[in-house]
Design a protein around this motif. Sequence first.
Motif, short mmCIF file in Angstrom:
data_model
loop_
_atom_site.label_atom_id
_atom_site.label_comp_id
_atom_site.label_asym_id
_atom_site.label_seq_id
_atom_site.Cartn_x
_atom_site.Cartn_y
_atom_site.Cartn_z
N GLU A 62 0.82 -1.25 0.03
CA GLU A 62 0.05 -0.06 -0.13
C GLU A 62 0.95 1.16 -0.07
O GLU A 62 0.59 2.23 -0.75
CB GLU A 62 -0.86 0.02 1.21
N ARG B 298 4.14 1.64 -1.10
CA ARG B 298 4.54 1.66 -2.59
C ARG B 298 3.42 2.11 -3.62
O ARG B 298 3.95 3.09 -4.31
CB ARG B 298 5.25 0.49 -3.01
N THR B 299 2.14 1.83 -3.51
CA THR B 299 1.04 2.40 -4.38
C THR B 299 0.97 3.67 -4.09
O THR B 299 0.92 4.52 -4.91
CB THR B 299 0.14 1.25 -3.81
N ARG B 300 1.00 4.21 -2.89
CA ARG B 300 0.64 5.45 -2.45
C ARG B 300 1.77 6.39 -3.04
O ARG B 300 1.61 7.46 -3.20
CB ARG B 300 0.44 5.83 -1.29
N LEU C 294 3.94 5.84 -5.45
CA LEU C 294 3.79 6.01 -6.86
C LEU C 294 2.83 7.00 -7.37
O LEU C 294 2.62 7.57 -8.33
CB LEU C 294 3.57 4.60 -7.58
N GLU C 295 1.42 6.94 -6.62
CA GLU C 295 0.19 7.74 -6.92
C GLU C 295 0.76 9.27 -6.51
O GLU C 295 0.15 10.03 -7.50
CB GLU C 295 -0.91 7.34 -6.17
N GLU C 296 1.50 9.37 -5.59
CA GLU C 296 1.73 10.94 -5.24
C GLU C 296 2.78 11.15 -6.55
O GLU C 296 2.60 12.54 -6.95
CB GLU C 296 2.53 10.84 -4.00
N LYS C 297 3.76 10.54 -6.91
CA LYS C 297 4.46 10.81 -7.98
C LYS C 297 3.62 11.32 -9.45
O LYS C 297 3.87 12.13 -10.11
CB LYS C 297 5.55 9.78 -8.17
N LYS C 298 2.70 10.42 -9.37
CA LYS C 298 1.58 10.40 -10.58
C LYS C 298 0.98 11.77 -10.65
O LYS C 298 0.85 12.61 -11.51
CB LYS C 298 0.77 9.03 -10.81
N LEU C 299 0.62 11.83 -9.40
CA LEU C 299 -0.50 13.30 -8.96
C LEU C 299 0.33 14.60 -9.26
O LEU C 299 -0.21 15.35 -9.67
CB LEU C 299 -0.95 13.19 -7.70
N LYS C 300 1.75 14.32 -8.81
CA LYS C 300 2.51 15.59 -9.03
C LYS C 300 2.93 15.77 -10.37
O LYS C 300 2.75 16.92 -10.88
CB LYS C 300 4.01 15.23 -8.13
N GLU D 60 0.87 15.06 -12.84
CA GLU D 60 -0.47 15.66 -13.48
C GLU D 60 -0.57 16.97 -13.16
O GLU D 60 -1.05 17.81 -13.99
CB GLU D 60 -1.62 14.78 -12.88
#
Length: 377
Positions: free
Chosen positions: A50, A52-54, A56-62, A64
């Motif tokens: 979870e 690691r997923t979070r 990656l999501e934070e990097k993706k959100l940044k 975006e």
Amino acid sequence: MDQENDDPDKENFTLEQIGNTIKQNREMKADSDKKSSTNGATVKKKMTKEERTRMLEEKKLKKEKERQKWEKGKFALKSIVAEIDTKVVELGSIGGHLLSRLADKGLTYRITSNPIEKSIVWTMTVPEHISQLSPDGLEIQYVLIVSEAAEFCDLVTSDTLLDHISRVRSKHPSYTVCYLTNRLLAYINKRENEQYKNPAIDSGWRRPLVEEVLAKLTTYYARVHSRQCADESELAEHVVGLTCSLASCQFRKKLTRLCVSANGSLIPKDSIDKNLIKGNLWLKALLAIPKVQPRYALAIGRKYPTMKSLLHVYMDPTKSVHDKEFLLKDLVVEGLLGNDRRLGEICSKRVYRVLMAQSGSVKTDDIEDGADFFTHY
């Protein structure tokens, strides 16, 4: 005491001790680095799925958010680059004023050799992580030709300006071209005064028909402009302002013909619902229809809040064209003095026939007379 210091075995032993100490220190440091690396790997391994997923999501959100800022033009001024031909910089005081003003504004420029001499073109650098999300990039289709007054007059006198335009167009076929002149009128007036004061001296110079040629640029060509500057300072200021405008306009929403007609200029200044209409694209579109007043548009908007909702009825195959034309006639319109009235048959037919017209060449003023024909759905 001196004998002990001169003992070779003692000296060799001491050097050996020093070497062993250095070796031990190196081994200890290597072990420490290895443990640190192992601990880091252990921490990484201890991260849950979870976490690691979070991450990656934070990097993706940044990324975006960065992309959204780019698309809104937040980085426009930082990304635009003015490609200035070396011949422009060599134009004495023009080059000095221009580079100084660009630097004062924090705008990026590059001195290069452009295909067209004394030209300025612009490029937009896209950050690498954004270019992956928006691979198309941006192309600024504008080229500026910087000319001293004497040079521009020579182009006019020798009848080669139109040839020069053709040469620029061959290199930049879809670009807007602008001829930027420095001290043009001052130069012409100075030469005329010299001839007036010394009429006996015939230098062979005749006033060029610059006004006629500049008019031709506007009437004979599409996307060919001209701009006259009084001095080097005004010229530099124009280039700086143009650079800022070109940067920001790349990110503006493209206007359609409907937007141009309904951008708020048709709303009466004394209309009490002006702010409401300006914030509603559907109401502005209705106002773009000739003879549709703001209170008529509001009456339609109350019954049909979106264009889709009205078109849904207009496209209903079970209804006749007659029923659709008179669909809006009984809508209540608030009167100016408080007395309500009906929208009416004429306005109802006009709205239907404009929105459902099959011919793009129909004149809206003739709609009430049935100028257009409609297919029966």
